[in-house]
Design a protein around this motif. Structure first.
Motif, PDB file in Angstrom:
ATOM      1  N   VAL A  71       0.841  -1.199   0.000  1.00 23.29           N
ATOM      2  CA  VAL A  71       0.000   0.000   0.000  1.00 23.29           C
ATOM      3  C   VAL A  71       0.875   1.248   0.000  1.00 23.29           C
ATOM      4  O   VAL A  71       0.617   2.210  -0.737  1.00 23.29           O
ATOM      5  N   GLY A  72       1.938   1.237   0.789  1.00 16.81           N
ATOM      6  CA  GLY A  72       2.844   2.376   0.838  1.00 16.81           C
ATOM      7  C   GLY A  72       3.476   2.669  -0.503  1.00 16.81           C
ATOM      8  O   GLY A  72       3.555   3.828  -0.932  1.00 16.81           O
ATOM      9  N   PRO A 108      -2.940   7.193   1.994  1.00 15.74           N
ATOM     10  CA  PRO A 108      -3.993   6.708   2.883  1.00 15.74           C
ATOM     11  C   PRO A 108      -3.574   6.765   4.347  1.00 15.74           C
ATOM     12  O   PRO A 108      -2.397   6.915   4.663  1.00 15.74           O
ATOM     13  N   ASP A 109      -4.536   6.610   5.204  1.00 16.46           N
ATOM     14  CA  ASP A 109      -4.273   6.357   6.613  1.00 16.46           C
ATOM     15  C   ASP A 109      -4.345   4.847   6.795  1.00 16.46           C
ATOM     16  O   ASP A 109      -5.204   4.186   6.200  1.00 16.46           O
ATOM     17  N   LEU A 110      -3.468   4.308   7.615  1.00 15.82           N
ATOM     18  CA  LEU A 110      -3.414   2.874   7.855  1.00 15.82           C
ATOM     19  C   LEU A 110      -3.481   2.589   9.345  1.00 15.82           C
ATOM     20  O   LEU A 110      -2.919   3.331  10.145  1.00 15.82           O
ATOM     21  N   THR A 111      -4.154   1.518   9.696  1.00 20.17           N
ATOM     22  CA  THR A 111      -4.135   0.977  11.048  1.00 20.17           C
ATOM     23  C   THR A 111      -3.828  -0.503  10.895  1.00 20.17           C
ATOM     24  O   THR A 111      -4.380  -1.156  10.006  1.00 20.17           O
ATOM     25  N   ALA A 112      -2.948  -1.009  11.740  1.00 22.72           N
ATOM     26  CA  ALA A 112      -2.536  -2.401  11.588  1.00 22.72           C
ATOM     27  C   ALA A 112      -2.462  -3.108  12.934  1.00 22.72           C
ATOM     28  O   ALA A 112      -2.238  -2.490  13.970  1.00 22.72           O
ATOM     29  N   SER A 113      -2.633  -4.417  12.868  1.00 28.56           N
ATOM     30  CA  SER A 113      -2.441  -5.292  14.009  1.00 28.56           C
ATOM     31  C   SER A 113      -1.758  -6.545  13.494  1.00 28.56           C
ATOM     32  O   SER A 113      -1.367  -6.617  12.334  1.00 28.56           O
ATOM     33  N   TYR A 114      -1.634  -7.541  14.329  1.00 27.25           N
ATOM     34  CA  TYR A 114      -0.903  -8.747  13.968  1.00 27.25           C
ATOM     35  C   TYR A 114      -1.397  -9.369  12.664  1.00 27.25           C
ATOM     36  O   TYR A 114      -0.602  -9.761  11.818  1.00 27.25           O
ATOM     37  N   ALA A 115      -2.710  -9.473  12.489  1.00 27.74           N
ATOM     38  CA  ALA A 115      -3.241 -10.209  11.344  1.00 27.74           C
ATOM     39  C   ALA A 115      -4.249  -9.413  10.518  1.00 27.74           C
ATOM     40  O   ALA A 115      -5.143  -9.985   9.900  1.00 27.74           O
ATOM     41  N   TRP A 116      -4.112  -8.093  10.486  1.00 25.26           N
ATOM     42  CA  TRP A 116      -4.976  -7.286   9.625  1.00 25.26           C
ATOM     43  C   TRP A 116      -4.402  -5.899   9.404  1.00 25.26           C
ATOM     44  O   TRP A 116      -3.597  -5.406  10.191  1.00 25.26           O
ATOM     45  N   GLU A 170      -6.064  -2.058   8.079  1.00 28.85           N
ATOM     46  CA  GLU A 170      -7.180  -1.259   7.577  1.00 28.85           C
ATOM     47  C   GLU A 170      -6.605  -0.096   6.785  1.00 28.85           C
ATOM     48  O   GLU A 170      -5.733   0.632   7.278  1.00 28.85           O
ATOM     49  N   VAL A 171      -7.104   0.056   5.559  1.00 26.22           N
ATOM     50  CA  VAL A 171      -6.718   1.159   4.686  1.00 26.22           C
ATOM     51  C   VAL A 171      -7.885   2.133   4.642  1.00 26.22           C
ATOM     52  O   VAL A 171      -9.028   1.724   4.415  1.00 26.22           O
ATOM     53  N   ARG A 172      -7.602   3.419   4.867  1.00 30.24           N
ATOM     54  CA  ARG A 172      -8.633   4.461   4.808  1.00 30.24           C
ATOM     55  C   ARG A 172      -8.191   5.523   3.809  1.00 30.24           C
ATOM     56  O   ARG A 172      -7.064   6.024   3.887  1.00 30.24           O
ATOM     57  N   LEU A 173      -9.101   5.859   2.901  1.00 27.96           N
ATOM     58  CA  LEU A 173      -8.808   6.852   1.879  1.00 27.96           C
ATOM     59  C   LEU A 173      -9.830   7.981   1.907  1.00 27.96           C
ATOM     60  O   LEU A 173     -11.037   7.743   1.979  1.00 27.96           O
ATOM     61  N   MET A 174      -9.304   9.189   1.841  1.00 25.12           N
ATOM     62  CA  MET A 174     -10.094  10.412   1.728  1.00 25.12           C
ATOM     63  C   MET A 174      -9.117  11.477   1.261  1.00 25.12           C
ATOM     64  O   MET A 174      -7.987  11.517   1.726  1.00 25.12           O
ATOM     65  N   ASN A 175      -9.527  12.290   0.335  1.00 25.28           N
ATOM     66  CA  ASN A 175      -8.645  13.324  -0.181  1.00 25.28           C
ATOM     67  C   ASN A 175      -8.605  14.483   0.821  1.00 25.28           C
ATOM     68  O   ASN A 175      -9.561  15.235   0.950  1.00 25.28           O
TER      69      ASN A 175
END
Length: 122
Positions: free
Chosen positions: A48-49, A59-67, A69-74
């Motif tokens: 993604v990067g 994007p904004d990203l949030t991550a944990s061990y097994a997932w 989340e990608v968030r997109l907004m201009n």
């Protein structure tokens, strides 16, 4: 020149048509990718990067061990624009690519050995 931002209804209709695994929530289009481990999570984040940097849309990203989340907004337009849909489509195409299904010599990682599994495909 200001970019067109989409209404909530337009966003939801377009996601249903073009990106069914993405959702609209709190002003962002979002997608959570499930992975098999921290290794897979890092691979998704790096993918993604790379795509975001190449597209110059971040994007904004949030991550944990097994997932992840990608968030997109201009941010500049203060809403969801064509840039968000374009980047979401590219991310979806690359992260969900399954080489073993194409029959072109790239067999993909062994699906029955968790040491090599990294993305949980939809």
């Amino acid at each position: 020149m200001a970019e067109k931002t989409y209404s909530e209804d337009e966003i939801k209709e377009r996601l249903a048509r073009e990106l069914p695994h993405w959702r609209y929530e709190d002003g962002w289009i979002r997608r959570t990718y499930r992975t098999s481990s921290w290794k897979g999570t890092l691979m998704v984040i790096n993918t993604v990067g790379h795509l975001a940097e190449a597209a110059w849309h971040h994007p904004d990203l949030t991550a944990s061990y097994a997932w992840v989340e990608v968030r997109l907004m201009n941010h500049h337009a203060k809403g969801v624009t064509d840039k968000d849909f374009a980047l979401a489509t590219k991310i979806e195409d690359v992260v969900q690519w399954q080489p073993g299904t194409e029959g072109k010599g790239l067999e993909g990682t062994p699906r029955d050995d968790l040491r090599f599994s990294y993305v949980k495909y939809d």
